[in-house]
Design a protein around this motif. Structure first.
Motif, mmCIF file in Angstrom:
data_model
loop_
_atom_site.group_PDB
_atom_site.id
_atom_site.type_symbol
_atom_site.label_atom_id
_atom_site.label_comp_id
_atom_site.label_asym_id
_atom_site.label_seq_id
_atom_site.Cartn_x
_atom_site.Cartn_y
_atom_site.Cartn_z
ATOM 1 N N LYS A 44 0.570 79.420 -29.463
ATOM 2 C CA LYS A 44 1.759 80.171 -29.838
ATOM 3 C C LYS A 44 2.703 80.161 -28.638
ATOM 4 O O LYS A 44 2.356 80.617 -27.552
ATOM 5 C CB LYS A 44 1.402 81.604 -30.215
ATOM 6 N N LEU A 45 3.877 79.603 -28.824
ATOM 7 C CA LEU A 45 4.866 79.476 -27.758
ATOM 8 C C LEU A 45 6.076 80.337 -28.069
ATOM 9 O O LEU A 45 6.625 80.267 -29.175
ATOM 10 C CB LEU A 45 5.296 78.014 -27.609
ATOM 11 N N SER A 46 6.477 81.136 -27.097
ATOM 12 C CA SER A 46 7.662 81.988 -27.273
ATOM 13 C C SER A 46 8.607 81.797 -26.092
ATOM 14 O O SER A 46 8.163 81.584 -24.956
ATOM 15 C CB SER A 46 7.245 83.466 -27.354
ATOM 16 N N TYR A 47 9.912 81.851 -26.359
ATOM 17 C CA TYR A 47 10.917 81.832 -25.293
ATOM 18 C C TYR A 47 12.243 82.305 -25.858
ATOM 19 O O TYR A 47 12.403 82.486 -27.078
ATOM 20 C CB TYR A 47 11.053 80.428 -24.680
ATOM 21 N N ASN A 48 13.188 82.513 -24.963
ATOM 22 C CA ASN A 48 14.519 82.978 -25.358
ATOM 23 C C ASN A 48 15.560 81.909 -25.068
ATOM 24 O O ASN A 48 15.573 81.307 -23.987
ATOM 25 C CB ASN A 48 14.889 84.256 -24.596
ATOM 26 N N MET A 49 16.429 81.689 -26.037
ATOM 27 C CA MET A 49 17.561 80.778 -25.888
ATOM 28 C C MET A 49 18.840 81.573 -26.067
ATOM 29 O O MET A 49 19.100 82.102 -27.160
ATOM 30 C CB MET A 49 17.486 79.684 -26.959
ATOM 31 N N ALA A 50 19.593 81.694 -24.977
ATOM 32 C CA ALA A 50 20.844 82.447 -25.030
ATOM 33 C C ALA A 50 20.633 83.837 -25.626
ATOM 34 O O ALA A 50 21.429 84.316 -26.434
ATOM 35 C CB ALA A 50 21.902 81.669 -25.819
ATOM 36 N N ILE A 93 17.228 70.591 -22.271
ATOM 37 C CA ILE A 93 18.609 70.977 -22.552
ATOM 38 C C ILE A 93 19.327 71.436 -21.277
ATOM 39 O O ILE A 93 18.701 71.677 -20.245
ATOM 40 C CB ILE A 93 18.662 72.103 -23.612
ATOM 41 N N GLY A 94 20.608 71.575 -21.393
ATOM 42 C CA GLY A 94 21.430 71.974 -20.254
ATOM 43 C C GLY A 94 21.638 73.463 -20.130
ATOM 44 O O GLY A 94 22.542 73.898 -19.413
ATOM 45 N N SER A 95 20.829 74.241 -20.821
ATOM 46 C CA SER A 95 20.936 75.700 -20.740
ATOM 47 C C SER A 95 19.628 76.283 -20.238
ATOM 48 O O SER A 95 18.556 75.685 -20.388
ATOM 49 C CB SER A 95 21.268 76.300 -22.118
ATOM 50 N N GLU A 96 19.694 77.459 -19.646
ATOM 51 C CA GLU A 96 18.502 78.128 -19.140
ATOM 52 C C GLU A 96 17.632 78.626 -20.291
ATOM 53 O O GLU A 96 18.128 79.110 -21.316
ATOM 54 C CB GLU A 96 18.922 79.304 -18.249
ATOM 55 N N ILE A 97 16.329 78.499 -20.121
ATOM 56 C CA ILE A 97 15.363 79.013 -21.084
ATOM 57 C C ILE A 97 14.561 80.111 -20.387
ATOM 58 O O ILE A 97 13.988 79.885 -19.320
ATOM 59 C CB ILE A 97 14.410 77.914 -21.591
ATOM 60 N N THR A 98 14.543 81.285 -20.945
ATOM 61 C CA THR A 98 13.876 82.416 -20.307
ATOM 62 C C THR A 98 12.719 82.933 -21.158
ATOM 63 O O THR A 98 12.592 82.580 -22.337
ATOM 64 C CB THR A 98 14.876 83.553 -20.056
ATOM 65 N N GLY A 99 11.906 83.782 -20.548
ATOM 66 C CA GLY A 99 10.824 84.435 -21.282
ATOM 67 C C GLY A 99 9.790 83.484 -21.847
ATOM 68 O O GLY A 99 9.186 83.769 -22.887
ATOM 69 N N VAL A 100 9.537 82.370 -21.156
ATOM 70 C CA VAL A 100 8.590 81.376 -21.670
ATOM 71 C C VAL A 100 7.167 81.932 -21.621
ATOM 72 O O VAL A 100 6.706 82.429 -20.588
ATOM 73 C CB VAL A 100 8.673 80.067 -20.858
ATOM 74 N N SER A 101 6.478 81.889 -22.733
ATOM 75 C CA SER A 101 5.123 82.422 -22.829
ATOM 76 C C SER A 101 4.285 81.534 -23.728
ATOM 77 O O SER A 101 4.707 81.196 -24.839
ATOM 78 C CB SER A 101 5.149 83.846 -23.403
ATOM 79 N N MET A 102 3.109 81.136 -23.250
ATOM 80 C CA MET A 102 2.182 80.319 -24.029
ATOM 81 C C MET A 102 0.886 81.093 -24.250
ATOM 82 O O MET A 102 0.242 81.533 -23.309
ATOM 83 C CB MET A 102 1.870 79.002 -23.309
ATOM 84 N N GLN A 103 0.503 81.275 -25.501
ATOM 85 C CA GLN A 103 -0.782 81.858 -25.860
ATOM 86 C C GLN A 103 -1.636 80.782 -26.502
ATOM 87 O O GLN A 103 -1.115 79.897 -27.207
ATOM 88 C CB GLN A 103 -0.612 83.017 -26.837
ATOM 89 N N ILE A 104 -2.951 80.845 -26.265
ATOM 90 C CA ILE A 104 -3.869 79.842 -26.802
ATOM 91 C C ILE A 104 -5.038 80.532 -27.482
ATOM 92 O O ILE A 104 -5.595 81.497 -26.951
ATOM 93 C CB ILE A 104 -4.383 78.899 -25.692
#
Length: 216
Positions: A193-199, A135-146
């Motif tokens: 488990k994937l987590s991130y922030n959108m806007a 996407i054309g927006s910034e994605i923050t706080g990306v976290s991957m747990q396995i």
């Protein structure tokens, strides 16, 4: 705390960076978890039989017909005929040493896995996870747990970052390894488990990743 481990169920080992929860975390677990015999004399004779017996035996002390050059080997097995036997090829199943796959994607980002086998340890698989934005927006706080089953040992390294710039390809890289105590008997299966922030809005997704080739 240990709250993250409970999401993956009993008997799993959980490793990963701290994840940000989201309201859809509980319900987003995806369900993916075989001629005729040839007679050669070795001396240039093309045929054997009664007509050749005198010629064949005269110079070789009465050896059996067709065995003039090899001191009595069975008819058809002497001279050049030795190389006419049937060769049986045994096929060994091919074990993959490399495998590339799209492990996960949603409308906002994609995660690619580049898998390689350990050079000296066939039970070891090294994986490079590459995160790309869609996407054309910034994605923050990306976290991957396995989380993995008990027969798998997980070694998860920290990610190269937690922010994906707009449309960034390979913007975050994270390495991890898996050691399979039941290599060749049980496959690799991961729960992620994937987590991130959108806007500013937290997003959490869960998926089972099992599309690994047999033997990896």
């Amino acid at each position: 705390g240990n709250a993250g481990g409970d999401i993956f169920g009993g008997g799993d080992l959980l490793a990963g960076t701290t994840a940000t929860g989201g309201e859809n975390a509980g319900n987003d677990l995806l369900s993916m978890m075989g001629g005729a015999a040839t007679t050669n004399t070795g001396m240039g004779a093309a045929t054997s039989g009664a007509g050749n017996m005198m010629g064949m035996n005269a110079g070789f002390g009465g050896a059996a017909v067709g065995n003039a050059g090899m001191g009595g080997l069975p008819t058809g097995d002497m001279g050049m005929g030795m190389s006419m036997g049937t060769t049986t090829t045994v096929t060994t199943p091919t074990v993959p040493t490399k495998h590339d796959m799209i492990a996960y994607q949603d409308p906002n980002l994609q995660i690619h896995y580049a898998c390689t086998k350990g050079e000296s340890d066939p039970s070891l698989t090294n994986i490079i996870a590459t995160f790309s934005s869609k996407i054309g927006s910034e994605i923050t706080g990306v976290s991957m747990q396995i989380a993995v089953k008990q027969y798998l040992k997980l070694g998860l390294q920290p990610p190269s970052g937690t922010t994906l710039a707009p449309n960034a390809q390979g913007g975050i890289i994270q390495n991890f390894s898996l050691t399979n105590a039941n290599q060749g008997e049980k496959p690799i299966v991961l729960r992620m488990k994937l987590s991130y922030n959108m806007a500013g809005s937290p997003q959490t997704f869960m998926a089972t990743i099992s599309d690994f080739p047999a033997g990896l």
